[in-house]
Design a protein around this motif. Structure first.
Motif, PDB file in Angstrom:
ATOM      1  N   LYS A   1      -2.061  -5.413  15.195  1.00  0.00           N
ATOM      2  CA  LYS A   1      -2.266  -5.901  16.559  1.00  0.00           C
ATOM      3  C   LYS A   1      -2.138  -7.407  16.692  1.00  0.00           C
ATOM      4  N   PRO A   2      -2.760  -8.208  15.806  1.00  0.00           N
ATOM      5  CA  PRO A   2      -2.585  -9.660  15.964  1.00  0.00           C
ATOM      6  C   PRO A   2      -1.138 -10.112  15.817  1.00  0.00           C
ATOM      7  N   VAL A   3      -0.384  -9.472  14.911  1.00  0.00           N
ATOM      8  CA  VAL A   3       1.026  -9.819  14.753  1.00  0.00           C
ATOM      9  C   VAL A   3       1.792  -9.507  16.037  1.00  0.00           C
ATOM     10  N   MET A   4       1.514  -8.348  16.643  1.00  0.00           N
ATOM     11  CA  MET A   4       2.223  -7.982  17.858  1.00  0.00           C
ATOM     12  C   MET A   4       1.840  -8.877  19.032  1.00  0.00           C
ATOM     13  N   LEU A   5       0.572  -9.295  19.098  1.00  0.00           N
ATOM     14  CA  LEU A   5       0.172 -10.213  20.168  1.00  0.00           C
ATOM     15  C   LEU A   5       0.871 -11.567  20.012  1.00  0.00           C
ATOM     16  N   VAL A   6       0.972 -12.034  18.758  1.00  0.00           N
ATOM     17  CA  VAL A   6       1.728 -13.265  18.503  1.00  0.00           C
ATOM     18  C   VAL A   6       3.186 -13.073  18.904  1.00  0.00           C
ATOM     19  N   ASN A   7       3.745 -11.912  18.590  1.00  0.00           N
ATOM     20  CA  ASN A   7       5.121 -11.628  18.972  1.00  0.00           C
ATOM     21  C   ASN A   7       5.301 -11.665  20.486  1.00  0.00           C
TER      22      ASN A   7
ATOM     23  N   GLY B   1       1.457 -17.855  12.919  1.00  0.00           N
ATOM     24  CA  GLY B   1       0.646 -16.657  13.161  1.00  0.00           C
ATOM     25  C   GLY B   1       1.152 -15.464  12.373  1.00  0.00           C
ATOM     26  N   ILE B   2       2.476 -15.333  12.270  1.00  0.00           N
ATOM     27  CA  ILE B   2       3.057 -14.250  11.475  1.00  0.00           C
ATOM     28  C   ILE B   2       2.695 -14.426  10.003  1.00  0.00           C
ATOM     29  N   THR B   3       2.835 -15.648   9.478  1.00  0.00           N
ATOM     30  CA  THR B   3       2.561 -15.879   8.051  1.00  0.00           C
ATOM     31  C   THR B   3       1.090 -15.653   7.721  1.00  0.00           C
ATOM     32  N   GLU B   4       0.208 -15.780   8.706  1.00  0.00           N
ATOM     33  CA  GLU B   4      -1.233 -15.614   8.457  1.00  0.00           C
ATOM     34  C   GLU B   4      -1.710 -14.176   8.632  1.00  0.00           C
TER      35      GLU B   4
ATOM     36  N   ILE C   1       6.514 -10.874   4.891  1.00  0.00           N
ATOM     37  CA  ILE C   1       6.455 -12.042   5.765  1.00  0.00           C
ATOM     38  C   ILE C   1       7.862 -12.465   6.206  1.00  0.00           C
ATOM     39  N   GLY C   2       8.779 -12.547   5.261  1.00  0.00           N
ATOM     40  CA  GLY C   2      10.142 -12.958   5.602  1.00  0.00           C
ATOM     41  C   GLY C   2      10.787 -12.004   6.585  1.00  0.00           C
ATOM     42  N   THR C   3      10.628 -10.702   6.354  1.00  0.00           N
ATOM     43  CA  THR C   3      11.196  -9.707   7.256  1.00  0.00           C
ATOM     44  C   THR C   3      10.532  -9.764   8.624  1.00  0.00           C
ATOM     45  N   ALA C   4       9.210  -9.942   8.655  1.00  0.00           N
ATOM     46  CA  ALA C   4       8.484 -10.010   9.922  1.00  0.00           C
ATOM     47  C   ALA C   4       8.912 -11.225  10.737  1.00  0.00           C
TER      48      ALA C   4
ATOM     49  N   VAL D   1     -10.851 -14.459  11.881  1.00  0.00           N
ATOM     50  CA  VAL D   1     -10.353 -15.034  10.630  1.00  0.00           C
ATOM     51  C   VAL D   1     -11.057 -16.352  10.338  1.00  0.00           C
ATOM     52  N   ASN D   2     -11.232 -17.180  11.351  1.00  0.00           N
ATOM     53  CA  ASN D   2     -11.910 -18.467  11.159  1.00  0.00           C
ATOM     54  C   ASN D   2     -13.359 -18.275  10.738  1.00  0.00           C
ATOM     55  N   ASP D   3     -14.015 -17.279  11.310  1.00  0.00           N
ATOM     56  CA  ASP D   3     -15.414 -17.001  10.941  1.00  0.00           C
ATOM     57  C   ASP D   3     -15.520 -16.586   9.480  1.00  0.00           C
ATOM     58  N   ARG D   4     -14.567 -15.743   9.036  1.00  0.00           N
ATOM     59  CA  ARG D   4     -14.589 -15.301   7.640  1.00  0.00           C
ATOM     60  C   ARG D   4     -14.325 -16.477   6.704  1.00  0.00           C
ATOM     61  N   SER D   5     -13.423 -17.381   7.124  1.00  0.00           N
ATOM     62  CA  SER D   5     -13.115 -18.553   6.297  1.00  0.00           C
ATOM     63  C   SER D   5     -14.321 -19.457   6.163  1.00  0.00           C
ATOM     64  N   VAL D   6     -15.053 -19.652   7.241  1.00  0.00           N
ATOM     65  CA  VAL D   6     -16.244 -20.501   7.208  1.00  0.00           C
ATOM     66  C   VAL D   6     -17.304 -19.901   6.299  1.00  0.00           C
TER      67      VAL D   6
END
Length: 411
Positions: free
Chosen positions: A207-213, A328-331, A338-341, A397-402
């Motif tokens: 879903k996040p990839v598609m929203l970025v798309n 956003g795709i790379t993350e 990643i390259g194909t996406a 993602v930011n919350d998990r990183s923190v």
């Protein structure tokens, strides 16, 4: 020559991208001369404008289908693509038939699909951190390269117009050389080495990839149509405002708005995105660019300084967020694809540009320059809606990183 400094790697990749992307709009800059020498019909003129995006879409689809950027050495893929593009573009100099010329432009677009997506993947490898800034600088290079033919044309205005083609091909050859000899190998070979519909299914379910798309697709609806037709708009507007004005001033204004302002916008966007978040940056940029698309027509034939000012703001905002869709795709995409996406994202995005680029002249005859660019504001408005939804995933993602860093407790 092996290098370890990632900023030096970024410099090499960026210079190569600037040189290669000069192939994109070089025929558009001399389109009036080609129209005469090739005896182009109106449909062929439209096809000439769309030829590079059509080729890019074909190349991006083939690259995605065969997983080229995930299967092969991407440094060599970039170099081979740049060299091929230089050769195909160079052949245009001796072509005198429209069909052959347009075919060569399409094939040049195919080769550029091996340049842009692979450069983004290389940056993702070199910059596991500060990726937003690094990718912003890369897109600044793309922007500057795309506008470079306008700058070249200033110095060749009293010469054979095909010097623009010669210089662009030479620059692309230099790009191939510096990437091949100065940049070290990136040994990233995926275990999943070929395309399958399961990959496409994974992307659709992410879903996040598609929203970025979706955000990227709205962004692309506006971007290349603006880049293609803003120089024509500025030339017509300047002619209306000051009939005796030197034509090179409109070329300089186009280069300033698309190249200089766009490049600065990309770098600034990368810096800001790493601080306020990619979603927030894209939302702000698309809001500003949509407003500019609506307003710029009302400056037509008026004060030149006002037209240029709105053009510069538009040129900076329309591209400043572009890098963040790739980041956003790379993350959020799986590492093996990643390259194909990235390539698939660009394939669909550039397919959209073909439609918007060709709709502008049709609606311009109906609405005139005052209202036609309002059509482009539809894309960023759609993109804003998608990126507002994407903010939820970015926050997680930011919350998990923190929490992983241990600098803050759970939110």
């Amino acid at each position: 020559m092996m290098i370890k400094n990632r900023w030096l790697a970024l410099t090499i990749i960026g210079i190569a991208v600037i040189f290669c992307l000069s192939l994109w709009f070089n025929a558009s800059v001399i389109a009036s001369e080609l129209e005469k020498s090739w005896s182009l019909t109106p449909p062929q003129v439209a096809l000439l404008s769309a030829a590079i995006p059509i080729g890019f879409v074909i190349g991006a689809f083939l690259s995605s289908y065969f997983g080229l950027s995930d299967r092969f050495n991407i440094r060599r893929l970039f170099a081979i693509s740049a060299l091929s593009g230089a050769f195909l573009n160079g052949v245009l100099i001796i072509v005198d038939q429209a069909a052959i010329g347009i075919l060569l432009r399409i094939l040049t677009g195919v080769t550029l699909a091996g340049v842009y997506p692979t450069s983004v993947k290389m940056i993702a490898h070199w910059f596991p951190i500060q990726r937003g800034l690094a990718t912003g600088i890369l897109i600044a290079a793309l922007t500057l390269g795309s506008s470079l033919p306008h700058f070249i044309s200033i110095f060749t205005i009293n010469m054979d117009s095909r010097w623009v083609l010669t210089i662009s091909s030479t620059l692309a050859m230099i790009a191939a050389i510096i990437i091949f000899y100065l940049l070290p190998d990136i040994r990233l070979v995926s275990k999943n080495s070929s395309w399958s519909f399961s990959v496409f299914g994974k992307l659709l379910k992410n879903k996040p990839v598609m929203l970025v798309n979706y955000g990227y697709f709205g962004h692309m609806w506006e971007l290349y149509a603006m880049w293609t037709w803003l120089p024509v708009f500025l030339s017509a507007s300047f002619l209306r405002s000051a009939p005796n004005l030197d034509p090179w001033l409109s070329m300089l204004a186009s280069f300033s708005a698309i190249g200089i302002a766009g490049g600065i916008g990309c770098i600034a966007g990368g810096i800001v995105a790493d601080k306020i978040g990619r979603a927030n940056l894209t939302i702000i940029c698309m809001l500003v660019s949509a407003i500019c698309a609506i307003l710029i027509g009302f400056t037509f034939g008026g004060f030149i300084w006002l037209t240029v000012l709105v053009s510069i703001v538009w040129g900076a905002s329309v591209i400043a967020d572009s890098a963040q869709f790739s980041v956003g795709i790379t993350e959020f995409a799986e590492a093996d694809y990643i390259g194909t996406a990235l390539t698939l994202q660009m394939c669909i995005g550039f397919l959209i540009t073909i439609l918007s680029i060709n709709l502008i002249p049709i609606f311009q005859t109906l609405l005139g320059w005052r209202f036609v660019f309002i059509l482009l504001s539809i894309g960023p408005i759609f993109g804003i809606i998608s990126m507002v939804k994407f903010k939820y995933f970015e926050a997680r993602v930011n919350d998990r990183s923190v929490q992983r860093d241990g600098s803050h407790g759970p939110s």
